[in-house]
Motif scaffolding. Structure first.
Motif, PDB file in Angstrom:
ATOM      1  N   HIS A 242      39.398  33.229  32.435  1.00  0.00           N
ATOM      2  CA  HIS A 242      39.960  34.561  32.655  1.00  0.00           C
ATOM      3  C   HIS A 242      41.348  34.469  33.262  1.00  0.00           C
ATOM      4  O   HIS A 242      41.602  33.634  34.121  1.00  0.00           O
ATOM      5  CB  HIS A 242      39.050  35.370  33.588  1.00  0.00           C
ATOM      6  CG  HIS A 242      37.755  35.762  32.951  1.00  0.00           C
ATOM      7  ND1 HIS A 242      36.574  35.869  33.655  1.00  0.00           N
ATOM      8  CD2 HIS A 242      37.450  36.068  31.677  1.00  0.00           C
ATOM      9  CE1 HIS A 242      35.602  36.224  32.842  1.00  0.00           C
ATOM     10  NE2 HIS A 242      36.107  36.359  31.628  1.00  0.00           N
ATOM     11  N   SER A 243      42.218  35.354  32.826  1.00  0.00           N
ATOM     12  CA  SER A 243      43.558  35.372  33.417  1.00  0.00           C
ATOM     13  C   SER A 243      43.417  35.777  34.889  1.00  0.00           C
ATOM     14  O   SER A 243      42.748  36.759  35.215  1.00  0.00           O
ATOM     15  CB  SER A 243      44.449  36.352  32.664  1.00  0.00           C
ATOM     16  OG  SER A 243      43.773  37.573  32.467  1.00  0.00           O
ATOM     17  N   GLU A 244      44.033  34.992  35.750  1.00  0.00           N
ATOM     18  CA  GLU A 244      43.755  35.160  37.179  1.00  0.00           C
ATOM     19  C   GLU A 244      44.267  36.482  37.735  1.00  0.00           C
ATOM     20  O   GLU A 244      43.634  37.079  38.599  1.00  0.00           O
ATOM     21  CB  GLU A 244      44.294  33.957  37.955  1.00  0.00           C
ATOM     22  CG  GLU A 244      43.430  32.743  37.660  1.00  0.00           C
ATOM     23  CD  GLU A 244      43.888  31.463  38.311  1.00  0.00           C
ATOM     24  OE1 GLU A 244      44.823  31.508  39.131  1.00  0.00           O
ATOM     25  OE2 GLU A 244      43.314  30.414  37.989  1.00  0.00           O
ATOM     26  N   ASP A 245      45.394  36.969  37.244  1.00  0.00           N
ATOM     27  CA  ASP A 245      45.913  38.245  37.756  1.00  0.00           C
ATOM     28  C   ASP A 245      44.935  39.384  37.463  1.00  0.00           C
ATOM     29  O   ASP A 245      44.713  40.260  38.294  1.00  0.00           O
ATOM     30  CB  ASP A 245      47.252  38.605  37.090  1.00  0.00           C
ATOM     31  CG  ASP A 245      48.355  37.708  37.611  1.00  0.00           C
ATOM     32  OD1 ASP A 245      48.109  36.951  38.567  1.00  0.00           O
ATOM     33  OD2 ASP A 245      49.461  37.770  37.036  1.00  0.00           O
ATOM     34  N   HIS A 246      44.371  39.349  36.258  1.00  0.00           N
ATOM     35  CA  HIS A 246      43.454  40.425  35.887  1.00  0.00           C
ATOM     36  C   HIS A 246      42.146  40.321  36.658  1.00  0.00           C
ATOM     37  O   HIS A 246      41.591  41.325  37.084  1.00  0.00           O
ATOM     38  CB  HIS A 246      43.205  40.400  34.372  1.00  0.00           C
ATOM     39  CG  HIS A 246      44.451  40.616  33.580  1.00  0.00           C
ATOM     40  ND1 HIS A 246      44.710  39.984  32.393  1.00  0.00           N
ATOM     41  CD2 HIS A 246      45.542  41.383  33.850  1.00  0.00           C
ATOM     42  CE1 HIS A 246      45.898  40.374  31.952  1.00  0.00           C
ATOM     43  NE2 HIS A 246      46.409  41.208  32.817  1.00  0.00           N
ATOM     44  N   LEU A 247      41.698  39.091  36.830  1.00  0.00           N
ATOM     45  CA  LEU A 247      40.476  38.875  37.612  1.00  0.00           C
ATOM     46  C   LEU A 247      40.697  39.347  39.052  1.00  0.00           C
ATOM     47  O   LEU A 247      39.848  40.000  39.661  1.00  0.00           O
ATOM     48  CB  LEU A 247      40.157  37.379  37.581  1.00  0.00           C
ATOM     49  CG  LEU A 247      38.854  36.953  38.206  1.00  0.00           C
ATOM     50  CD1 LEU A 247      37.682  37.572  37.464  1.00  0.00           C
ATOM     51  CD2 LEU A 247      38.730  35.439  38.170  1.00  0.00           C
ATOM     52  N   GLN A 248      41.851  39.011  39.579  1.00  0.00           N
ATOM     53  CA  GLN A 248      42.190  39.418  40.949  1.00  0.00           C
ATOM     54  C   GLN A 248      42.201  40.943  41.065  1.00  0.00           C
ATOM     55  O   GLN A 248      41.669  41.519  42.010  1.00  0.00           O
ATOM     56  CB  GLN A 248      43.567  38.854  41.332  1.00  0.00           C
ATOM     57  CG  GLN A 248      44.060  39.286  42.710  1.00  0.00           C
ATOM     58  CD  GLN A 248      43.293  38.609  43.821  1.00  0.00           C
ATOM     59  OE1 GLN A 248      43.312  37.390  43.914  1.00  0.00           O
ATOM     60  NE2 GLN A 248      42.607  39.382  44.644  1.00  0.00           N
TER      61      GLN A 248
END
Ligand code: UDP
Ligand code: GLC
Ligand code: MN
Length: 334
Positions: A242-248
């Motif tokens: 998962h793209s980390e910014d979106h997960l964050q």
């Protein structure tokens, strides 16, 4: 200022249990944050608890109970490697929301980053090509017109022809079979249903266009709510792409708008399990502030164990199990 409400159009999602409801709660808050002018509707089934329904009604305008529809198509679901997705046939009930003229369906594992009310200018059936097979559309985001007639036709079609993946996507692609060729205006931009793994599968494109993404889809078995939080850190399993910014962003919304309202889970069995600490090779730094938040993912681990799906090399590794046993024997909480 609140945008003027368009009464006869709605975003619609679905949850058949409390776990997917967590996704739906975050999704609902993400839609409120971008100030949609449309109504928010969630279809729930008997599997969603009363406490969860009342929480859902704090963000959704309408919480509509529907009967569960299960394809029970074990053969095709096995090919898809997602045996749990037979119940996605329940999505078909969205066509019965005839109090609305037009709707946009969003899977509970989607997250809205920017206002996308312009989707209501599109016609049934508009959707984004599937990343795995672009001649098919992905059924995690689609524009449709509620109609009892279409609902009945879909149910009949399901009985007669079934679905090639055992879930709603295989059914809807057979039903709307000319989608690929008929009208390009019914092909939505990938920005409206960006597979959250895309940053790994095509990084240069993600770098170029990623900032324009409007809806992220956490497609696949690993959902944001299945991650584990330990000591304020989100532990990222090795299979995660998962793209980390979106997960964050998902977790930021979850911790600020959802988790504080989950007191009713205090006695649930997985609250105990949430004390287990798992290690990961790549912890993702987060702004999560709680030491022992509810970790809904443990329900799924438990279920997976019961079904014999054991992640020997990952969370269920011998190391992790031994650590848990040690902590039990020593009476320490890890
Ligand atoms: N869903 C549900 N309960 C289930 C499985 C699925 O409510 O047990 C709903 C939920 O809205 C979910 C959608 O059906 O987002 C499709 O399933 P999922 O998102 O897991 O499929 P994927 O997009 O990963 O293929
Ligand atoms: C998919 C879609 C999902 C659908 C599932 C089963 O990959 O993302 O929305 O429920 O297939 O057909
Ligand atoms: Mn999905």
């Amino acid at each position: 200022m609140e945008p003027k409400k368009v009464e006869d159009e709605a975003f619609v999602t679905l949850a058949t249990d409390d776990s997917y409801s967590l996704g739906a709660l975050v999704l609902g808050h993400s839609l409120r944050k971008v100030q949609t002018s449309r109504s928010l509707v969630i279809l729930v089934t008997v599997g969603v608890s009363a406490d969860m329904r009342s929480l859902l009604s704090s963000v959704y305008d309408l919480v509509e109970e529907v009967g569960e529809i299960d394809s029970k198509d074990e053969v095709n679901l096995t090919v898809l490697t997602r045996p749990e997705l037979g119940v996605t046939f329940t999505k078909l009930h969205c066509w019965r929301l005839s109090q609305f003229k037009k709707c946009v369906f969003l899977d509970a594992d989607t997250l809205v980053l920017q206002n996308c009310d312009e989707l209501f200018n599109r016609e049934e059936l508009s959707a984004v090509p599937d990343v795995g097979w672009p001649d098919c559309f992905n059924s995690g985001v689609f524009v449709f017109r509620p109609s009892d007639e279409t609902y009945k036709a879909l149910v009949q079609f399901a009985e007669d022809k079934g679905s090639f993946d055992g879930g709603d996507q295989g059914l809807l692609n057979l039903f709307f079979q000319d989608w690929a060729t008929k009208d390009i205006s019914q092909h939505l931009s990938f920005l409206y249903n960006m597979n959250s793994n895309a940053s790994y599968t095509y990084l240069p494109a993600f770098q170029q266009f990623g900032k324009d993404v409007k809806i992220v889809h956490f497609l696949g078995e690993l959902k944001p709510w299945k991650y584990i939080v330990s000591e304020g850190k989100l532990m990222k399993p090795s299979e995660s792409q998962h793209s980390e910014d979106h997960l964050q962003y998902w977790w930021d919304l979850y911790m600020s708008h959802v988790e504080p309202h989950l007191q009713f889970y205090q006695d649930a069995p997985y609250h105990e399990l949430a004390k287990v600490r798992l290690e990961s090779p790549e912890p993702v730094e987060t702004s999560v502030s709680q030491d022992q938040p509810v970790a809904p993912g443990f329900i799924s681990r438990q279920e997976a164990w019961e079904k014999g799906e054991i992640d020997y090399l990952g969370v269920d590794s011998f190391e992790n199990i031994r650590r848990k046993l040690d902590s039990k024997i020593n009476g320490t909480t890890e």
